[in-house]
Design a protein around this motif. Structure first.
Motif, PDB file in Angstrom:
ATOM      1  N   ASP A 115      18.541   7.304   3.785  1.00 30.39           N
ATOM      2  CA  ASP A 115      18.704   6.458   4.979  1.00 30.39           C
ATOM      3  C   ASP A 115      20.080   5.797   4.991  1.00 30.39           C
ATOM      4  OD1 ASP A 115      16.155   7.092   5.783  1.00 30.39           O
ATOM      5  OD2 ASP A 115      15.233   5.268   4.962  1.00 30.39           O
ATOM      6  N   ARG A 118      22.778   8.352   5.856  1.00 28.52           N
ATOM      7  CA  ARG A 118      22.720   8.671   7.285  1.00 28.52           C
ATOM      8  C   ARG A 118      23.349   7.549   8.116  1.00 28.52           C
ATOM      9  NH1 ARG A 118      17.759   9.406   7.273  1.00 28.52           N
ATOM     10  NH2 ARG A 118      17.642  11.636   6.859  1.00 28.52           N
ATOM     11  N   GLU A 119      23.046   6.300   7.774  1.00 27.00           N
ATOM     12  CA  GLU A 119      23.568   5.162   8.534  1.00 27.00           C
ATOM     13  C   GLU A 119      25.081   5.019   8.366  1.00 27.00           C
ATOM     14  OE1 GLU A 119      22.091   2.998  10.645  1.00 27.00           O
ATOM     15  OE2 GLU A 119      20.309   4.273  10.523  1.00 27.00           O
ATOM     16  N   LYS A 122      26.950   7.558  10.292  1.00 25.93           N
ATOM     17  CA  LYS A 122      26.802   7.303  11.730  1.00 25.93           C
ATOM     18  C   LYS A 122      27.722   6.168  12.164  1.00 25.93           C
ATOM     19  CE  LYS A 122      23.165   5.166  13.338  1.00 25.93           C
ATOM     20  NZ  LYS A 122      21.766   4.859  13.733  1.00 25.93           N
ATOM     21  N   TRP A 123      27.794   5.082  11.367  1.00 27.66           N
ATOM     22  CA  TRP A 123      28.702   3.976  11.695  1.00 27.66           C
ATOM     23  C   TRP A 123      30.154   4.450  11.760  1.00 27.66           C
ATOM     24  CZ3 TRP A 123      26.307   0.672   7.219  1.00 27.66           C
ATOM     25  CH2 TRP A 123      25.030   0.241   7.600  1.00 27.66           C
ATOM     26  N   GLY A 125      31.147   7.442  12.506  1.00 30.08           N
ATOM     27  CA  GLY A 125      31.347   8.508  13.482  1.00 30.08           C
ATOM     28  C   GLY A 125      31.702   9.833  12.843  1.00 30.08           C
ATOM     29  N   GLU A 126      31.255  10.042  11.595  1.00 28.71           N
ATOM     30  CA  GLU A 126      31.554  11.266  10.862  1.00 28.71           C
ATOM     31  C   GLU A 126      30.277  12.089  10.699  1.00 28.71           C
ATOM     32  OE1 GLU A 126      34.403  12.394   9.955  1.00 28.71           O
ATOM     33  OE2 GLU A 126      35.723  10.647  10.139  1.00 28.71           O
ATOM     34  N   PRO A 127      30.354  13.403  10.886  1.00 27.40           N
ATOM     35  CA  PRO A 127      29.159  14.248  10.733  1.00 27.40           C
ATOM     36  C   PRO A 127      28.868  14.538   9.261  1.00 27.40           C
ATOM     37  CG  PRO A 127      31.042  15.600  11.323  1.00 27.40           C
ATOM     38  CD  PRO A 127      31.528  14.177  11.331  1.00 27.40           C
ATOM     39  N   SER A 131      22.587  17.610   8.312  1.00 27.30           N
ATOM     40  CA  SER A 131      21.986  16.437   8.958  1.00 27.30           C
ATOM     41  C   SER A 131      20.524  16.250   8.570  1.00 27.30           C
ATOM     42  CB  SER A 131      22.102  16.562  10.482  1.00 27.30           C
ATOM     43  OG  SER A 131      21.463  17.750  10.936  1.00 27.30           O
ATOM     44  N   PRO A 134      20.590  14.474   4.153  1.00 26.55           N
ATOM     45  CA  PRO A 134      21.830  13.700   4.025  1.00 26.55           C
ATOM     46  C   PRO A 134      22.419  13.707   2.623  1.00 26.55           C
ATOM     47  CG  PRO A 134      20.124  12.427   5.153  1.00 26.55           C
ATOM     48  CD  PRO A 134      19.468  13.660   4.644  1.00 26.55           C
TER      49      PRO A 134
END
Length: 280
Positions: A115, A118-119, A122-123, A125-127, A131, A134
């Protein structure tokens, strides 16, 4: 002397982690300090708050300073143990993100570690390379990619298992490789660390293969001193084991323990949870 030793207790409420991070940043190359400050403000401290304000249970009790130090150690580069090191090296954004996820997530359950990863990505903005999983992410040749277990040579045939009495083969699954990468940096940098998990989950095998991998990837010669702990284990047993594997010399700073064989000594304490804690 012991009679002059003082201990100062500082509660976590009185300590701010930012001076520790700032002192680490000023030791980095000048051209990367501004970027590191920005990433820490936008991502690192946010991830730290996610762990503590979200009341995520830690696997091993430690301080907030200890968690921060974990992250900073994952960002460090030691030219002796990292053959890809070049002078003027700068950490990339994705390497920074992975260091934050490993440094903080290494003391969380696998679910919370996923988690967190993943967060954080996401913060930023990177892939993520995967997905759906993680934790299936590592750096190889300067690129963030998935683990490729097939790239690791291993022989897990019955004959190989029977012939390898000292070090059984390790099946390089994604989970095993990801867990090994949580502490390989500390092992290379000669930092103390604790590997915690259920009985029989493969902790010893993972540690021994991490040591073997470090030896294969570098020119370091290591010797391993293993201490099997129990309720009666004390500091006296630690010193006795060190004297078995080290030669004691005297220098300007006092006694110095040097490995009798190899350049470095790995002091491996098995079942350290069985030892009775001392007063301090």
């Amino acid at each position: 002397t012991i009679s002059r030793l003082n201990m100062i207790f500082l509660s976590e409420e009185d300590i701010d982690v930012k001076p520790l991070v700032s002192s680490w940043i000023i030791k980095q190359p000048d051209e990367s300090q501004g970027q590191l400050e920005t990433w820490c403000e936008q991502l690192f401290y946010k991830a730290l708050d996610w762990v503590y304000k979200g009341n995520k249970p830690l696997v091993v009790d430690t301080t907030r300073m200890g968690m921060v130090a974990n992250v900073l150690n994952h960002m460090s580069i030691d030219p002796e143990v990292n053959p890809t090191y070049q002078e003027g090296w700068q950490i990339s954004k994705k390497e920074f993100l992975l260091a934050v996820c490993r440094g903080l997530g290494g003391n969380l359950s696998e679910e919370h570690r996923a988690d967190l990863t993943r967060e954080v990505f996401k913060w930023a903005g990177e892939p993520l390379p995967d997905s759906m999983r993680p934790l299936n992410a590592h750096f190889y040749d300067g690129l963030l990619s998935c683990y490729e277990p097939a790239a690791y040579e291993t022989n897990v045939s019955l004959e190989a298992v029977q012939a390898s009495a000292t070090l059984p083969p390790l099946v390089p699954t994604v989970s095993a490789l990801a867990n090994m990468d949580l502490f390989r940096r500390w092992l290379a940098d000669e930092q103390p660390f604790i590997v915690c998990g259920p009985e029989g989950c493969g902790k010893n095998l993972l540690i021994r293969h991490a040591i073997a991998r470090l030896q294969n990837e570098t020119d370091l010669t290591l010797s391993i001193a293993t201490l099997h702990c129990n309720a009666q284990t004390s500091s006296r047993d630690v010193l006795q084991k060190l004297r078995q594997f080290c030669a004691v010399t005297t220098g300007n700073s006092g006694k110095i323990y040097r490995p009798k064989e190899g350049r470095r000594l790995v002091f491996y304490m098995k079942d350290i949870n069985l030892s009775t804690p001392d007063k301090y």
